[in-house]
Design an enzyme around this catalytic site. Structure first.
Site, PDB file in Angstrom:
ATOM      1  N   HIS A  60      40.337  44.177  38.242  1.00 54.48           N
ATOM      2  CA  HIS A  60      41.484  43.568  38.721  1.00 54.48           C
ATOM      3  C   HIS A  60      41.308  42.306  39.622  1.00 54.48           C
ATOM      4  CE1 HIS A  60      45.698  43.735  39.785  1.00 54.48           C
ATOM      5  NE2 HIS A  60      45.399  43.073  40.879  1.00 54.48           N
ATOM      6  N   GLU A  61      40.518  42.476  40.628  1.00 54.86           N
ATOM      7  CA  GLU A  61      40.374  41.224  41.259  1.00 54.86           C
ATOM      8  C   GLU A  61      39.544  40.121  40.454  1.00 54.86           C
ATOM      9  OE1 GLU A  61      42.287  40.884  43.752  1.00 54.86           O
ATOM     10  OE2 GLU A  61      42.683  42.893  44.350  1.00 54.86           O
ATOM     11  N   HIS A 106      41.858  37.972  38.571  1.00 49.80           N
ATOM     12  CA  HIS A 106      42.594  36.989  39.407  1.00 49.80           C
ATOM     13  C   HIS A 106      41.597  35.737  39.636  1.00 49.80           C
ATOM     14  CE1 HIS A 106      46.158  38.728  40.461  1.00 49.80           C
ATOM     15  NE2 HIS A 106      45.586  39.861  41.139  1.00 49.80           N
ATOM     16  N   HIS A 129      41.135  33.747  36.413  1.00 52.05           N
ATOM     17  CA  HIS A 129      42.316  32.989  36.338  1.00 52.05           C
ATOM     18  C   HIS A 129      42.289  31.506  37.040  1.00 52.05           C
ATOM     19  CE1 HIS A 129      47.073  33.097  35.922  1.00 52.05           C
ATOM     20  NE2 HIS A 129      46.320  31.974  35.380  1.00 52.05           N
TER      21      HIS A 129
END
Length: 609
Positions: free
Chosen positions: A401-402, A405, A408
């Site tokens: 998940h991290e 980020h 991105h």
């Protein structure tokens, strides 16, 4: 964690947490990439503070020429980039060991300097908007201001909602008062509330906190779940009038700001920040509420799997299958991530490998380390990931998940000028959740053993239940509560309790007992104090599911469109950016797609149980 590292770090089940100095460097992030020493941080802090007066030199001169505006914007960007870098470094250093008071000082000082910077540059927007509309339009179209064009067009779009400089100052100064309700809620729920102790699975009396109570709701023993549920809601029920007052203060604050800025409602104000059509919010709720039958099926499956006569609200969080994924070494976690993110392409995976090898991640817990996980960094740094890895599948998915980020940010910062590199929450959650969906789909594809597969299917159902269905129910509650506040409706604690009961009855169906205590659940949701925030979890998950499915089904063409989306940062409104990636959130289609995935997963799980 590899066995030798477990031993080296002293992270066995009964061992105490190691000191920060005892963690090998290979498992720590490299903040030295930002500042090699604290002294270098101090030097840049002092230099930035000395330069803030330079901003005042442009006051009253912006209408002169595009060159003057560009000069100011470049200066503001330069100072802001340095400020961010200082801020990130100081705070991440403090998170390494929160018990070390020497680390807290720089974090406090850079926060104060951030306020000074905001004050020094606060004249810019009002001065730009005081110009004739035609002059500002001219600036927005000037080639020399092309990298600032989107921001200038946004000023024009929201012009009617920006007040005069004097009025903006009043609004800003009212901020402390407006935050009083949230502050009171935070102090009450985090510091003052006492939760009754319960007996755990072994009959041992254990002290409770909100976090512990939530953890015990996953207990395999129903009596423990029930006790944890009652402990969790006991203080909220006892303090319903105080909590009702803090909630009412938030409603009144939101109404005040919307009226001051000439919006029809707090919802309209919240969505306008990113030019999200009201129809997106309404479509989300309408689409989910037309598709509640699969949720009712899932509740019945859960009741049968748990072998209970009546499904209670405290039965909703226990996994239907015990976690079969145990003791996942850090080295294996990385390999799993690389393998299941392969559909995003070789370059994407290669960069995640480089990031992990080059000090992006702070991996293991240590004494005094802040809890939780996050992705951070600044425009002038590579991304960083903060973790407390403890060898389970939850932590592996946290890494995935991290990393979404972080990648991105990596692509956005690499491709965009500072003015458009930042992205909003609406798109941020898409990048992280797309990674999660791809990871879980890949793990399911290679998992054949029945119990493991059941566990993963249940996890997918729970992801959709809690992130799409539940957060949409929250969004429906917010919409109704703020409408009642606007129209003089019933926003008393009793009125809100009945509204919460009605929504839970609608979303979970008649097969679930809605316990009396649960009627106060609205009072323990901190996100409600940032009005109309939670719907973005539902939209983000829906968009991510549609994008991940497209990547898995169509391969490289879909992946390329998605990676292009990651490079766009905040260069356009989120709805338009997502259209470029291949998903249109202005239609019900992405939400309908995630409902189909829920149904398909439910079909398989019903067949296996």
């Amino acid at each position: 964690m590899d066995k030798e590292n477990k031993k080296e770090l002293g992270l066995g089940k009964s061992a105490a947490l190691p000191e920060r100095a005892g963690i090998p460097e290979e498992y720590k992030w490299r903040l030295e990439d930002i500042y090699p020493t604290q002294e270098k941080w101090e030097e840049e802090f002092s230099a930035l503070k000395a330069r803030l007066p330079e901003l005042a030199e442009f006051r009253g001169t912006l209408a002169r020429s595009t060159a003057r505006v560009k000069e100011l914007f470049k200066l503001r960007d330069e100072l802001s980039i340095t400020l961010e870098k200082l801020f990130v470094y100081a705070n991440m250093r403090s998170h390494e060991d929160t018990a070390d008071s020497k680390r807290q000082g720089p974090a406090n000082r850079i926060s104060a300097l951030s306020v000074e910077f905001a004050a020094a540059s606060s004249y810019v927007t009002p001065e730009l908007l005081s110009m004739p509309k035609e002059r500002l339009e001219e600036f927005s179209k000037a080639p020399e201001l092309s990298e600032y064009s989107f921001g200038l067009r946004e000023l024009l779009r929201r012009r009617e909602h920006v007040l005069s400089e004097a009025e903006e100052m009043i609004i800003a100064r009212a901020g402390d008062m407006a935050g009083a309700a949230e502050n009171a809620f935070s102090m009450l729920t985090n510091a003052d509330m006492a939760f009754p102790a319960i007996k755990d699975e072994k009959g041992k009396r254990v002290e409770m906190s909100e976090e512990r109570a939530v953890a015990y709701l996953r207990s395999r023993r129903r009596a423990v779940r029930k006790a944890a549920f009652e402990s969790l809601y006991s203080p909220f029920c006892a303090m319903k009038n105080t909590l009702g007052a803090t909630f009412d203060g938030m409603l009144k604050g939101a109404k005040f700001y919307a009226a001051c800025r000439k919006y029809a409602s707090p919802l309209a104000e919240a969505l306008d920040a990113d030019d999200i059509p009201l129809s997106v919010y309404d479509n989300l709720i309408d689409t989910i509420e037309k598709n509640l039958a699969p949720m009712y099926r899932y509740m019945e499956l859960r009741r049968r799997a748990l072998r209970v006569r009546e499904l209670q609200m405290f039965d909703l969080y226990v996994p239907l299958v015990a976690d079969p994924f145990k003791d996942i070494a850090w080295s294996d976690a990385k390999k799993m991530m690389f393998r299941f993110l392969a559909p995003l392409g070789e370059e994407y995976v290669a960069q995640t490998r480089r990031g992990l090898a080059e000090g992006w991640v702070d991996v293991f817990p240590n004494r005094g380390k802040r809890s939780g996980a996050y992705s951070w960094g600044s425009y002038a740094t590579h991304p960083y990931i903060f973790m407390n890895y403890t060898n389970n599948l939850n932590d592996v998915m946290t890494l995935v998940h991290e990393m979404g980020h972080s990648m991105h940010s990596y692509y956005s910062h690499k491709s965009q000028p500072y003015a458009t590199a930042g992205y909003c929450i609406f798109t941020a959650e898409v990048a992280s959740t797309t990674n999660e969906v791809l990871f879980l789909s890949g793990l399911l594809a290679e998992t054949k053993e029945r119990r493991r597969r059941l566990y993963l299917l249940n996890r997918r159902l729970e992801n959709i239940r809690t992130t799409v269905y539940r957060q949409t129910m929250f969004a429906a509650f917010e919409r109704e509560a703020h409408e009642r506040a606007a129209k003089g409706g019933d926003t008393t604690p009793e009125g809100l309790k009945e509204l919460w009961y009605a929504l839970n009855r609608k979303y979970y169906g008649g097969g679930v007992v809605i316990n009396e205590q649960l009627k106060m659940e609205w009072a323990r949701i901190p996100h409600f104090y940032t009005p109309f925030y939670v719907y973005q979890y539902s939209t983000g998950f829906s968009a991510a599911t549609a994008l991940a499915r497209g990547i898995l089904e169509r391969g490289e063409p879909a992946a390329k469109k998605y990676l292009s989306f990651l490079t766009k940062g905040g260069s356009d409104h989120p709805i338009e950016l997502l259209k470029g990636a291949g998903v249109d959130m202005s239609t019900p289609a992405p939400v309908e797609a995630v409902v189909r995935e829920f149904e398909e997963t439910l079909d398989e799980m019903e067949a296996l149980i």
